[in-house]
Scaffold this motif. Structure first.
Motif, PDB file in Angstrom:
ATOM      1  N   LEU A   1     -10.150   4.943  -2.278  1.00 34.19           N
ATOM      2  CA  LEU A   1      -9.388   4.581  -3.380  1.00 34.19           C
ATOM      3  C   LEU A   1     -10.119   4.141  -4.415  1.00 34.19           C
ATOM      4  O   LEU A   1      -9.741   4.221  -5.491  1.00 34.19           O
ATOM      5  N   ASP A   2     -11.379   3.708  -4.236  1.00 37.12           N
ATOM      6  CA  ASP A   2     -12.169   3.343  -5.411  1.00 37.12           C
ATOM      7  C   ASP A   2     -12.382   4.403  -6.394  1.00 37.12           C
ATOM      8  O   ASP A   2     -12.321   4.421  -7.647  1.00 37.12           O
ATOM      9  N   HIS A   3     -12.782   5.765  -5.807  1.00 39.49           N
ATOM     10  CA  HIS A   3     -12.695   6.931  -6.416  1.00 39.49           C
ATOM     11  C   HIS A   3     -11.604   7.253  -7.280  1.00 39.49           C
ATOM     12  O   HIS A   3     -11.674   7.726  -8.463  1.00 39.49           O
ATOM     13  N   LEU A   4     -10.361   6.965  -6.663  1.00 39.79           N
ATOM     14  CA  LEU A   4      -9.269   7.146  -7.318  1.00 39.79           C
ATOM     15  C   LEU A   4      -9.216   6.256  -8.619  1.00 39.79           C
ATOM     16  O   LEU A   4      -8.744   6.594  -9.722  1.00 39.79           O
ATOM     17  N   ARG A   5      -9.489   5.041  -8.076  1.00 34.98           N
ATOM     18  CA  ARG A   5      -9.497   4.046  -9.271  1.00 34.98           C
ATOM     19  C   ARG A   5     -10.264   4.319 -10.530  1.00 34.98           C
ATOM     20  O   ARG A   5     -10.053   3.947 -11.668  1.00 34.98           O
TER      21      ARG A   5
ATOM     22  N   GLY B   1       4.309   9.769  -6.858  1.00 34.40           N
ATOM     23  CA  GLY B   1       5.587  10.246  -7.611  1.00 34.40           C
ATOM     24  C   GLY B   1       5.140  10.270  -9.278  1.00 34.40           C
ATOM     25  O   GLY B   1       6.116  10.416 -10.052  1.00 34.40           O
ATOM     26  N   GLY B   2       3.878  10.216  -9.459  1.00 30.10           N
ATOM     27  CA  GLY B   2       3.264  10.389 -10.614  1.00 30.10           C
ATOM     28  C   GLY B   2       3.124   8.863 -11.563  1.00 30.10           C
ATOM     29  O   GLY B   2       2.728   9.264 -12.698  1.00 30.10           O
ATOM     30  N   ILE B   3       3.500   8.053 -10.981  1.00 23.10           N
ATOM     31  CA  ILE B   3       3.307   6.518 -11.494  1.00 23.10           C
ATOM     32  C   ILE B   3       1.565   6.344 -11.402  1.00 23.10           C
ATOM     33  O   ILE B   3       1.379   5.958 -10.207  1.00 23.10           O
ATOM     34  N   GLN B   4       0.951   6.725 -12.562  1.00 21.82           N
ATOM     35  CA  GLN B   4      -0.767   6.442 -11.999  1.00 21.82           C
ATOM     36  C   GLN B   4      -1.198   5.553 -13.075  1.00 21.82           C
ATOM     37  O   GLN B   4      -2.453   5.279 -13.198  1.00 21.82           O
TER      38      GLN B   4
ATOM     39  N   LEU C   1       0.862  -1.055  -0.098  1.00 15.12           N
ATOM     40  CA  LEU C   1      -0.079   0.158  -0.058  1.00 15.12           C
ATOM     41  C   LEU C   1       0.995   1.294  -0.013  1.00 15.12           C
ATOM     42  O   LEU C   1       0.442   2.146  -0.840  1.00 15.12           O
ATOM     43  N   GLU C   2       1.849   1.345   0.897  1.00 18.34           N
ATOM     44  CA  GLU C   2       2.595   2.452   1.000  1.00 18.34           C
ATOM     45  C   GLU C   2       3.535   2.610  -0.245  1.00 18.34           C
ATOM     46  O   GLU C   2       3.529   3.747  -0.583  1.00 18.34           O
ATOM     47  N   SER C   3       4.156   1.643  -0.702  1.00 19.37           N
ATOM     48  CA  SER C   3       4.940   1.724  -1.837  1.00 19.37           C
ATOM     49  C   SER C   3       4.194   2.170  -3.168  1.00 19.37           C
ATOM     50  O   SER C   3       4.596   2.770  -3.855  1.00 19.37           O
ATOM     51  N   GLY C   4       2.990   1.603  -3.102  1.00 26.11           N
ATOM     52  CA  GLY C   4       2.040   2.014  -4.181  1.00 26.11           C
ATOM     53  C   GLY C   4       1.764   3.380  -4.162  1.00 26.11           C
ATOM     54  O   GLY C   4       1.732   4.248  -5.052  1.00 26.11           O
TER      55      GLY C   4
ATOM     56  N   PRO D   1      -5.188  12.162  -8.304  1.00 23.87           N
ATOM     57  CA  PRO D   1      -4.078  11.965  -7.321  1.00 23.87           C
ATOM     58  C   PRO D   1      -3.393  13.259  -6.976  1.00 23.87           C
ATOM     59  O   PRO D   1      -2.090  13.062  -7.469  1.00 23.87           O
ATOM     60  N   SER D   2      -4.072  14.215  -6.600  1.00 22.35           N
ATOM     61  CA  SER D   2      -3.163  15.493  -6.222  1.00 22.35           C
ATOM     62  C   SER D   2      -2.343  15.204  -5.172  1.00 22.35           C
ATOM     63  O   SER D   2      -2.557  14.292  -4.435  1.00 22.35           O
TER      64      SER D   2
END
Lengths: 161, 729
Positions: free
Chosen positions: B72-76, B31-34, B22-25, B82-83
């Motif tokens: 997170l689901d909204h994010l997904r 870091g911009g990896i989306q 979770l944390e690394s994700g 992901p501001s």
């Protein structure tokens, strides 16, 4: 803390019964403390003086790895400061959360006293008596003053640098 | 019960993995990896924790994980961008989740207020602005599996299938969930009545982007073979009457489609096929790792089973991540007080051993004698015990290093530089107390490395370097200390510029001849700042001097190695523990004192020509053309009334707070020693000018000098003295 609370509680409870005291001598006078607050009795060893400390704090010694401050009880009670020799005695006493060594001339007695022997400190002019003597005890025509140990250490007035 | 405990342990081990993922994700997203894989991995991590927690009835954990999952689901779904604000909130939520997991595992408590606040913060991320926190599982769970505790002994106790057959059509309204009811509970109740075949109807589930998180999209068809009558069946729905549509119809026997509990558990929405619940469970056990006597289905088994069925919209990414492959080494948690007590005792042992050694030496026993040999062994053992005890409190620096990537990104964004962070030696261990105080200086150093060390991408390209700068953060053990290096591949220290600035600010004489090393060290002077413009990141003039001071306060040292055009390396060396200190043992007026070695710059023997009086009683000493105040330690501490003759003494050049230099006058230097720090406050109180006490080999207490306090005191003494003179004159 719990230890001292326990002691305190016991002391109160024992006021109606017999309780034990350690009596010691400073000059010509006799004093005593509750035996329950005494951890051990040691011979005098040279101290490391502490700078910026009241005259009655002789310094610190090593008590099995802990740093133990030594209070010259004679100086604290207003007598001439002791000139400790190997025959002087340090009574290691628990005061609240701290452990302090009380420097006295000699331990004289272990007393078992009952409540009826304990009298309020007579109202004398001595500031010392009012501050440090909690009660007086009459034993075999001697008068022994019960020390109020919690007043022995100096107030921590300047804890900062 | 043992097997349940074992499964629970497995769950917590998996939680640790999920939390790390979770944390690394989240850090990757920040870091911009989306890409969807990363976002999904994060979502899955939280979801798995929630699912498992549900099975063990860890309500707090489930509730928080659910809110988190919703965000997170909204994010997904792309409803939430992901501001930095969102990812920041989520990273904090990840911390809370970790706390909750640990609290659930170890029985501790969590900061309920923080948990609640973050829960609300997460809920507020809801793009619909609804901001409500659904209390129960809703249609959302159709997306992935939701493991449910299956008690097989219940199944064993099933009434013999006989008699009536019912077909029940159960369609919950959103109100049912809003009232904190749960369809799963009702379905479970039904299965208790007899053999139930449950089919979930997902035809009403909309696309994710249109999904109403508080809506109800699922309905179930239950075929029930039971000894009970229709009234008993109806009773199951009594609590949700009015909040759902229930159609119950009696039916002729048909045993065609059966229930696969595992698949149902794994994917509530899933297509289901299989045998009776009991048979499925047995089959499940037989298919996978045999768990004889197991009463509960292992969650990982369920998940794997779910994957095998390939009904998941997105397959789990780490199906092989079983407990065995990533099991943490067994640990116990011990009260810190107990460890501290042990450390105290070992400290006493060390002192005692030293005293014994000294007595043996004094008794004149030959080195070759059995006593001396035994003593050597004792010493070795004592050291080993001390090291082992200290190791108990040791922690890897990882906990500090983990915060650095985020910092690097922030600073890189602010400065417009591209930075790659390389970390090494994260597993290097150091005492807990040091770790706690490492974070601030390290933060400063990293900021400085990026802000001042690295050039802009354009400048780098011009010089033929890759546009992306590199900052290397490493930790290692070296001769009983921990060495932490921050290295950049930037421009290095611009020495002419540094010297010019220092001269302009009056920190150094304009015509002073300085070595490269001396110039480099100018940046540690207070008030020094090389940044042309004062930036947000560093350059407030509280940069490196603060770093140096805090490192010194830890008993550490810092040094610089810089090569023009190639970069700079800042190296800090810290003690592994704050319980011991490297000190110089000195005598002053017959007393033995310990001066912390980190404060001492050099020692020297004063010569008559170097000592000068200045004003009333003050004296200075010339050290290479610089006049430095001379402070008599014996007088400051009240050991003697008059100043000692400097010519009979040794001067210790010390650097105190703010980088000011002073010379402390002591009678003699006895040697250098590592001493165990003992508190004076424990049984007495703070003594001005004294930092702490220690016990020397002869059993005597020696005081440890507080250099800064002694220097400050000498100043205030002088001040009061002069005021007095002024008043008198």
């Amino acid at each position: 803390m719990t230890e001292s609370q326990k002691n305190h509680g016991r002391r109160k409870a024992d006021l109606t019964r017999a309780y034990e005291l350690i009596a010691f001598r400073i000059g010509a006078q006799e004093f005593c403390v509750d035996i329950m607050s005494v951890r051990e009795i040691r011979g005098w060893t040279p101290v490391t003086p502490l700078p910026q400390s009241p005259g009655f704090v002789r310094g610190v010694v090593n008590l099995r790895g802990a740093v133990l401050p030594i209070v010259d009880l004679a100086a604290r009670l207003g007598f001439t400061a002791a000139e400790p020799t190997a025959r002087h005695v340090i009574i290691v006493t628990q005061i609240g959360e701290q452990v302090v060594g009380l420097l006295v001339d000699a331990v004289s007695d272990i007393l078992t006293v009952t409540d009826d022997l304990v009298q309020a400190t007579p109202d004398v002019a001595s500031e010392m008596a009012k501050t440090f003597v909690r009660a007086v005890i009459a034993v075999e025509k001697r008068m022994i003053s019960l020390i109020a140990v919690d007043h022995i250490l100096p107030e921590p007035k300047w804890t900062g640098a | 019960m043992d097997s349940l405990a074992a499964i629970k342990q497995t769950f917590f081990q998996e939680c640790e993995e999920q939390l790390a993922e979770l944390e690394s994700g989240l850090l990757a997203i920040e870091g911009g990896i989306q890409d969807s894989e990363t976002v999904n991995a994060v979502f899955r991590a939280v979801h798995s924790i929630k699912g498992g927690a549900g099975a063990f009835a860890l309500d707090d954990l489930v509730r928080f994980a659910h809110v988190f999952e919703t965000a997170l689901d909204h994010l997904r779904a792309g409803l939430l961008l992901p501001s930095a604000e969102v990812t920041g909130c989520m990273l904090r939520a990840a911390d809370v989740l970790a706390d909750l997991v640990r609290a659930a595992r170890d029985g501790g408590s969590v900061d309920a207020a923080r948990c609640k606040a973050l829960g609300e913060e997460l809920a507020a991320l809801d793009p619909d602005g609804a901001g409500t926190v659904p209390e129960t599982d809703d249609g959302m769970d159709g997306i992935d599996f939701a493991p449910v505790l299956v008690e097989l002994d219940d199944l064993d106790a099933l009434p013999a299938p006989s008699g009536r057959h019912f077909t029940i059509r159960f369609t919950p309204h959103p109100d049912l969930y809003a009232k904190a009811n749960d369809a799963a509970v009702i379905l479970r109740e039904i299965t208790r009545l007899g053999d139930a075949t449950i089919t979930c109807d997902t035809s009403d589930v909309p696309l994710l982007s249109e999904l109403d998180p508080e809506g109800s999209c699922l309905s179930w068809t239950i075929r029930l073979r039971t000894a009970s009558d229709a009234a008993a069946v109806r009773e199951v729905f009594e609590f949700v009457e009015g909040d759902c549509d229930v159609a119950i119809s009696a039916e002729a026997e048909e045993d065609g489609e059966d229930l696969d509990v595992a698949a149902l558990l794994a994917r509530l929405q899933g297509e289901v096929a299989g045998e009776t619940a009991e048979a499925t469970a047995q089959q499940l056990i037989a298919d996978e790792t045999p768990l004889p006597g197991s009463e509960v289905i292992d969650l990982s088994e369920v998940r794997r089973q779910g994957k095998a069925h390939e009904v998941a919209p997105e397959p789990a990414s780490k199906p092989e991540a079983t407990a065995a492959s990533t099991a943490a080494p067994p640990t116990i948690r011990v009260d810190l007080d107990r460890v501290d007590r042990l450390i105290d005792l070992v400290g006493e042992l060390v002192i005692n051993q030293a005293m014994l050694a000294q007595r043996v030496f004094e008794a004149g026993l030959a080195r070759a004698s059995g006593v001396a040999a035994g003593l050597d062994e004792l010493e070795q053992l004592t050291r080993e015990i001390q090291d082992s005890v200290m190791a108990i409190r040791a922690q890897p620096v990882k906990s500090v290093f983990q915060r650095i990537p985020r910092l690097v990104r922030e600073v890189a964004a602010l400065t417009g530089k591209t930075v790659r962070l390389v970390t090494e030696g994260e597993a290097t261990e150091v005492d807990k107390t040091v770790i706690e105080r490492l974070s601030d200086p390290l933060t400063h150093m990293i900021r400085n490395a990026i802000d001042h060390g690295l050039e802009s991408p354009e400048a780098r390209l011009e010089k033929g370097k890759p546009a992306e700068g590199q900052v290397r953060l490493s930790a290692l053990h070296r001769s009983g200390r921990i060495v932490i290096e921050v290295a950049d591949d930037g421009a290095g220290i611009d020495r002419p510029k540094v010297k010019a600035i220092a001269a302009r600010k009056g920190l150094v004489a304009a015509d002073a001849v300085l070595s490269d090393e001396e110039i480099d060290n100018l940046i540690f002077l207070p008030g020094f700042s090389t940044a042309a413009s004062i930036s947000d990141i560093s350059g407030r003039g509280v940069g490196m001097d603060v770093v140096k001071r805090s490192i010194q306060a830890l008993g550490g040292r810092i040094s610089i190695a810089s090569r023009p055009g190639e970069g700079s390396t800042f190296t800090m060396s810290l003690p592994l523990t704050l319980a011991v200190l490297d000190g110089m043992v000195v005598t002053v007026a017959g007393q033995t004192l310990v001066v912390p070695l980190t404060a001492i710059v050099e020692t020297l023997q004063p010569k008559a020509v170097e000592v000068h009086g200045l004003g009333g009683a003050a004296r200075v000493i010339a050290i290479r053309e610089h006049f430095v105040p001379l402070i008599d330690v014996g007088r400051e501490l009240g050991y003697r009334g008059n100043d000692a003759d400097p010519l009979d003494c040794v001067a210790l050049l010390v650097e105190s707070e703010g980088g000011a230099r002073n010379a402390l006058l002591v009678d003699a230097i006895l040697g250098q020693r590592q001493v165990v720090i003992k508190s004076l406050e424990a049984n007495y109180r703070h003594v001005p000018g004294i930092a702490a006490a220690t016990i020397l080999g002869d059993g005597r207490v020696a005081l440890i000098l507080d250099v800064d306090a002694v220097v400050a005191r000498s100043r205030s003494d002088a001040a009061s003295h002069e005021t007095f003179l002024a008043a008198a004159g």
